[in-house]
Design a protein around this motif. Sequence first.
Motif, PDB file in Angstrom:
ATOM      1  N   GLY A  48       0.816  -1.205   0.000  1.00 20.16           N
ATOM      2  CA  GLY A  48       0.000   0.000   0.000  1.00 20.16           C
ATOM      3  C   GLY A  48       0.851   1.256   0.000  1.00 20.16           C
ATOM      4  O   GLY A  48       0.582   2.212  -0.738  1.00 20.16           O
ATOM      5  N   ALA A  52       1.041   4.041  -2.895  1.00 17.44           N
ATOM      6  CA  ALA A  52       0.740   5.427  -2.537  1.00 17.44           C
ATOM      7  C   ALA A  52       1.876   6.362  -2.954  1.00 17.44           C
ATOM      8  O   ALA A  52       1.628   7.463  -3.455  1.00 17.44           O
ATOM      9  CB  ALA A  52       0.473   5.537  -1.038  1.00 17.44           C
ATOM     10  N   ALA A  60      -3.231   1.348  -3.951  1.00 20.93           N
ATOM     11  CA  ALA A  60      -2.859   1.556  -2.545  1.00 20.93           C
ATOM     12  C   ALA A  60      -4.040   1.229  -1.647  1.00 20.93           C
ATOM     13  O   ALA A  60      -3.909   0.510  -0.651  1.00 20.93           O
ATOM     14  CB  ALA A  60      -2.399   2.999  -2.323  1.00 20.93           C
ATOM     15  N   ALA A  84      -5.738   6.471   2.803  1.00 17.10           N
ATOM     16  CA  ALA A  84      -5.866   6.182   1.365  1.00 17.10           C
ATOM     17  C   ALA A  84      -7.257   6.541   0.842  1.00 17.10           C
ATOM     18  O   ALA A  84      -7.412   6.877  -0.326  1.00 17.10           O
ATOM     19  CB  ALA A  84      -5.554   4.709   1.088  1.00 17.10           C
TER      20      ALA A  84
END
Length: 86
Positions: A48, A52, A60, A84
């Motif tokens: 993730g 990101a 993500a 997120a």
Amino acid sequence: RRRPSDAFTYAYLAKCAIATNQMQEARTIADRALALGPRDAATWDVLGFVFARVNEVARARDAFQAAVKHAPERPEYWLNLGAALA
């Protein structure tokens, strides 16, 4: 005791690559971690972060959701998912 073949070990190594802004290397290492432990929440969390950092927001989010799915008791995974989704 952890072994070099553990997903956790590769996930931690991927975090080191993220910290040094080596995103491609981090992605490669995180993919290896995922292959070793597809249910390892720490690995999904690291993925993730990789996604990101390279602005792949949907991926993500999906990775953070997988981290939460595999370890819902870990508040930091919920926090990362919330960030997120924001």
